[in-house]
Write a protein that holds these residues in place. Structure first.
Motif, PDB file in Angstrom:
ATOM      1  N   ALA A  92       0.829  -1.202   0.000  1.00  0.00           N
ATOM      2  CA  ALA A  92       0.000   0.000   0.000  1.00  0.00           C
ATOM      3  C   ALA A  92       0.865   1.254   0.000  1.00  0.00           C
ATOM      4  N   ALA A  93       1.949   1.227   0.788  1.00  0.00           N
ATOM      5  CA  ALA A  93       2.866   2.368   0.825  1.00  0.00           C
ATOM      6  C   ALA A  93       3.516   2.585  -0.537  1.00  0.00           C
ATOM      7  N   MET A  94       3.908   1.506  -1.194  1.00  0.00           N
ATOM      8  CA  MET A  94       4.530   1.616  -2.513  1.00  0.00           C
ATOM      9  C   MET A  94       3.517   2.062  -3.562  1.00  0.00           C
TER      10      MET A  94
ATOM     11  N   LEU B 164     -20.574  -3.378   7.271  1.00  0.00           N
ATOM     12  CA  LEU B 164     -20.021  -3.119   5.942  1.00  0.00           C
ATOM     13  C   LEU B 164     -19.567  -1.668   5.829  1.00  0.00           C
ATOM     14  N   GLN B 165     -20.263  -0.780   6.521  1.00  0.00           N
ATOM     15  CA  GLN B 165     -19.908   0.637   6.475  1.00  0.00           C
ATOM     16  C   GLN B 165     -18.533   0.880   7.111  1.00  0.00           C
ATOM     17  N   ASP B 166     -18.259   0.188   8.219  1.00  0.00           N
ATOM     18  CA  ASP B 166     -16.954   0.325   8.874  1.00  0.00           C
ATOM     19  C   ASP B 166     -15.835  -0.165   7.965  1.00  0.00           C
ATOM     20  N   ARG B 167     -16.063  -1.299   7.331  1.00  0.00           N
ATOM     21  CA  ARG B 167     -15.037  -1.850   6.437  1.00  0.00           C
ATOM     22  C   ARG B 167     -14.843  -0.954   5.226  1.00  0.00           C
ATOM     23  N   ASN B 168     -15.941  -0.400   4.725  1.00  0.00           N
ATOM     24  CA  ASN B 168     -15.827   0.501   3.585  1.00  0.00           C
ATOM     25  C   ASN B 168     -15.046   1.753   3.967  1.00  0.00           C
ATOM     26  N   ALA B 169     -15.282   2.269   5.172  1.00  0.00           N
ATOM     27  CA  ALA B 169     -14.548   3.456   5.617  1.00  0.00           C
ATOM     28  C   ALA B 169     -13.045   3.176   5.644  1.00  0.00           C
ATOM     29  N   GLU B 170     -12.668   1.974   6.033  1.00  0.00           N
ATOM     30  CA  GLU B 170     -11.246   1.618   6.054  1.00  0.00           C
ATOM     31  C   GLU B 170     -10.689   1.537   4.635  1.00  0.00           C
ATOM     32  N   HIS B 171     -11.452   0.945   3.720  1.00  0.00           N
ATOM     33  CA  HIS B 171     -11.009   0.890   2.323  1.00  0.00           C
ATOM     34  C   HIS B 171     -10.853   2.300   1.753  1.00  0.00           C
ATOM     35  N   VAL B 172     -11.825   3.151   2.029  1.00  0.00           N
ATOM     36  CA  VAL B 172     -11.767   4.525   1.520  1.00  0.00           C
ATOM     37  C   VAL B 172     -10.550   5.252   2.073  1.00  0.00           C
ATOM     38  N   GLU B 173     -10.241   5.030   3.353  1.00  0.00           N
ATOM     39  CA  GLU B 173      -9.071   5.677   3.960  1.00  0.00           C
ATOM     40  C   GLU B 173      -7.779   5.216   3.286  1.00  0.00           C
ATOM     41  N   ILE B 174      -7.685   3.919   3.008  1.00  0.00           N
ATOM     42  CA  ILE B 174      -6.508   3.394   2.310  1.00  0.00           C
ATOM     43  C   ILE B 174      -6.365   4.063   0.950  1.00  0.00           C
ATOM     44  N   ILE B 175      -7.463   4.113   0.206  1.00  0.00           N
ATOM     45  CA  ILE B 175      -7.430   4.708  -1.137  1.00  0.00           C
ATOM     46  C   ILE B 175      -7.104   6.196  -1.062  1.00  0.00           C
TER      47      ILE B 175
ATOM     48  N   ALA C 192      -3.257  10.509  -2.139  1.00  0.00           N
ATOM     49  CA  ALA C 192      -2.503  11.662  -1.656  1.00  0.00           C
ATOM     50  C   ALA C 192      -0.997  11.463  -1.740  1.00  0.00           C
ATOM     51  N   GLY C 193      -0.558  10.270  -2.140  1.00  0.00           N
ATOM     52  CA  GLY C 193       0.866   9.984  -2.193  1.00  0.00           C
ATOM     53  C   GLY C 193       1.481   9.826  -0.814  1.00  0.00           C
ATOM     54  N   ASP C 194       0.644   9.532   0.173  1.00  0.00           N
ATOM     55  CA  ASP C 194       1.074   9.411   1.571  1.00  0.00           C
ATOM     56  C   ASP C 194       1.427   7.959   1.865  1.00  0.00           C
ATOM     57  N   GLY C 195       2.679   7.572   1.610  1.00  0.00           N
ATOM     58  CA  GLY C 195       3.103   6.197   1.826  1.00  0.00           C
ATOM     59  C   GLY C 195       2.923   5.722   3.253  1.00  0.00           C
ATOM     60  N   PRO C 196       3.472   6.445   4.254  1.00  0.00           N
ATOM     61  CA  PRO C 196       3.294   6.007   5.643  1.00  0.00           C
ATOM     62  C   PRO C 196       1.819   5.933   6.047  1.00  0.00           C
ATOM     63  N   GLY C 197       1.015   6.892   5.583  1.00  0.00           N
ATOM     64  CA  GLY C 197      -0.406   6.865   5.910  1.00  0.00           C
ATOM     65  C   GLY C 197      -1.118   5.683   5.289  1.00  0.00           C
ATOM     66  N   ALA C 198      -0.779   5.357   4.023  1.00  0.00           N
ATOM     67  CA  ALA C 198      -1.382   4.203   3.355  1.00  0.00           C
ATOM     68  C   ALA C 198      -0.979   2.913   4.049  1.00  0.00           C
ATOM     69  N   GLU C 199       0.283   2.830   4.447  1.00  0.00           N
ATOM     70  CA  GLU C 199       0.761   1.633   5.158  1.00  0.00           C
ATOM     71  C   GLU C 199       0.022   1.462   6.480  1.00  0.00           C
ATOM     72  N   ALA C 200      -0.116   2.563   7.231  1.00  0.00           N
ATOM     73  CA  ALA C 200      -0.807   2.491   8.523  1.00  0.00           C
ATOM     74  C   ALA C 200      -2.283   2.131   8.347  1.00  0.00           C
ATOM     75  N   ALA C 201      -2.921   2.691   7.318  1.00  0.00           N
ATOM     76  CA  ALA C 201      -4.347   2.416   7.081  1.00  0.00           C
ATOM     77  C   ALA C 201      -4.566   0.952   6.710  1.00  0.00           C
ATOM     78  N   MET C 202      -3.681   0.411   5.860  1.00  0.00           N
ATOM     79  CA  MET C 202      -3.800  -1.000   5.493  1.00  0.00           C
ATOM     80  C   MET C 202      -3.527  -1.895   6.693  1.00  0.00           C
ATOM     81  N   ARG C 203      -2.549  -1.533   7.510  1.00  0.00           N
ATOM     82  CA  ARG C 203      -2.238  -2.351   8.688  1.00  0.00           C
ATOM     83  C   ARG C 203      -3.415  -2.369   9.662  1.00  0.00           C
ATOM     84  N   LYS C 204      -4.034  -1.214   9.849  1.00  0.00           N
ATOM     85  CA  LYS C 204      -5.200  -1.141  10.738  1.00  0.00           C
ATOM     86  C   LYS C 204      -6.325  -2.019  10.200  1.00  0.00           C
ATOM     87  N   HIS C 205      -6.575  -1.932   8.912  1.00  0.00           N
ATOM     88  CA  HIS C 205      -7.641  -2.716   8.277  1.00  0.00           C
ATOM     89  C   HIS C 205      -7.424  -4.212   8.468  1.00  0.00           C
ATOM     90  N   LEU C 206      -6.209  -4.673   8.203  1.00  0.00           N
ATOM     91  CA  LEU C 206      -5.920  -6.107   8.304  1.00  0.00           C
ATOM     92  C   LEU C 206      -5.823  -6.571   9.751  1.00  0.00           C
TER      93      LEU C 206
END
Length: 237
Positions: A111-113, A191-202, A207-221
Motif C-alpha cells: 500500500a505504501a509503494m 459493511l460501512q466500517d469496512r468501507n470506511a477503512e477501504h476509503v481511507e486506504i485509497i 494523496a501519495g502518503d506512503g506512511p499513511g497508506a501503510e498504517a491504514a492498510m495495517r489497521k484494516h488487516l
C-alpha cells in the motif's frame, strides 16, 4: 446538396461496445464471479460485428479493467498472479492465522509503494471496486470484489517480487475451507466500517502518503486478524 450519412466505422462501433461493457462492469449486470459474456454473445446482443467487440475488449484488457483466463473466459477486475501450484502445495501446511500474519507483513508495504506509483486511473478503479463491495448483495460477491481491490493495490505497487509473494498468499487465502471463517470475521463488523477503512486506504494512496497508506492498510488487516483469532479461539486460549 443531399445530406451524407456516414456509416459507422469499426472504431465507432468499438466505442459503443466499450461504453456498454463499462456500464456492465460498473453496474450490477455481471454474475458474482465477474465473468463477461463471450465475444459472440456480445456481438449478437448488441448487433455489432465481432471485430468491433474484439477491439473494445482489447482496449479494456490493456487498461487492466478486464482479464482473461484460458478456457474460462473474460472477467472484470484484476487477475491473480500465476502462483496457483505453489500455493496449492502450501495450503495444507498452513492455517488462517498464519496467512493473516503473512498479509500483515506484505500488504501494508504494498500500500505504501502504491502511494508512490498510483495514477489517477488506478485510483478511479480502486474507488469503483470499493463501491462494488458496498453494493454486493451476498458474501460471495463481497469476497470477489474485496479480493479484486486488494489485488489492484498490490499491482499498483509495481514491485514484482512483492507482488509474487502477495499473489501466493492471495491464492492460499482463496481456499474454500477457510471462506466461511473469513465471512464470520467480516460479519463481526458493519459493511460501512469496512468501507470506511477501504476509503481511507485509497485516500492515502491518492494523496501519495506512503506512511499513511501503510498504517491504514495495517489497521484494516489487524482488525480482521483480531476477529479471526476470536472466532478460532473463543475462550481466549
Amino acid at each position: 446538396m443531399p445530406t451524407s450519412h456516414r456509416n459507422p466505422t469499426v472504431t465507432d462501433s468499438a466505442n459503443v461496445v466499450r461504453a456498454r461493457l463499462l456500464a456492465m462492469i460498473e453496474g450490477d449486470a455481471l454474475p458474482a464471479d465477474g465473468r463477461l459474456p463471450t465475444e459472440r454473445e456480445l456481438s449478437d446482443s448488441m448487433h455489432i460485428g465481432r471485430r468491433a467487440v474484439r477491439s473494445a475488449l482489447e482496449s479494456l484488457l490493456a487498461e487492466g479493467l478486464i482479464w482473461r483466463k484460458q478456457g474460462k473466459g473474460t472477467f472484470a477486475g484484476q487477475p491473480p498472479d500465476k502462483t496457483q501450484l505453489l500455493a496449492a502445495e502450501i495450503v495444507g501446511e498452513t492455517n488462517v492465522v498464519e496467512v493473516m500474519e503473512a498479509r500483515l507483513c506484505v500488504e501494508p508495504v504494498l500500500a505504501a509503494m502504491a502511494a508512490r506509483h498510483a495514477l489517477p486511473e488506478d485510483i478511479d478503479r480502486m474507488r469503483n471496486l470499493a463501491q462494488r463491495i458496498v453494493q454486493a448483495g451476498d458474501s460471495d460477491s463481497i469476497e470477489l470484489w474485496d479480493g479484486a481491490l486488494h489485488r489492484l493495490i498490490a499491482r499498483t505497487a509495481k514491485n514484482k517480487p512483492l507482488l509474487t509473494a502477495f499473489s501466493m498468499i492471495d491464492e492460499i487465502r482463496g481456499n474454500q475451507d477457510w471462506r466461511g471463517v473469513r465471512q464470520k470475521a467480516r460479519s463481526m463488523r458493519s459493511l460501512q466500517d469496512r468501507n470506511a477503512e477501504h476509503v481511507e486506504i485509497i485516500n492515502r494512496i491518492e494523496a501519495g502518503d506512503g506512511p499513511g497508506a501503510e498504517a491504514a492498510m495495517r489497521k484494516h488487516l489487524t482488525t480482521l486478524a483480531d476477529n479471526l483469532k476470536r472466532i478460532l479461539t473463543p475462550d481466549g486460549g
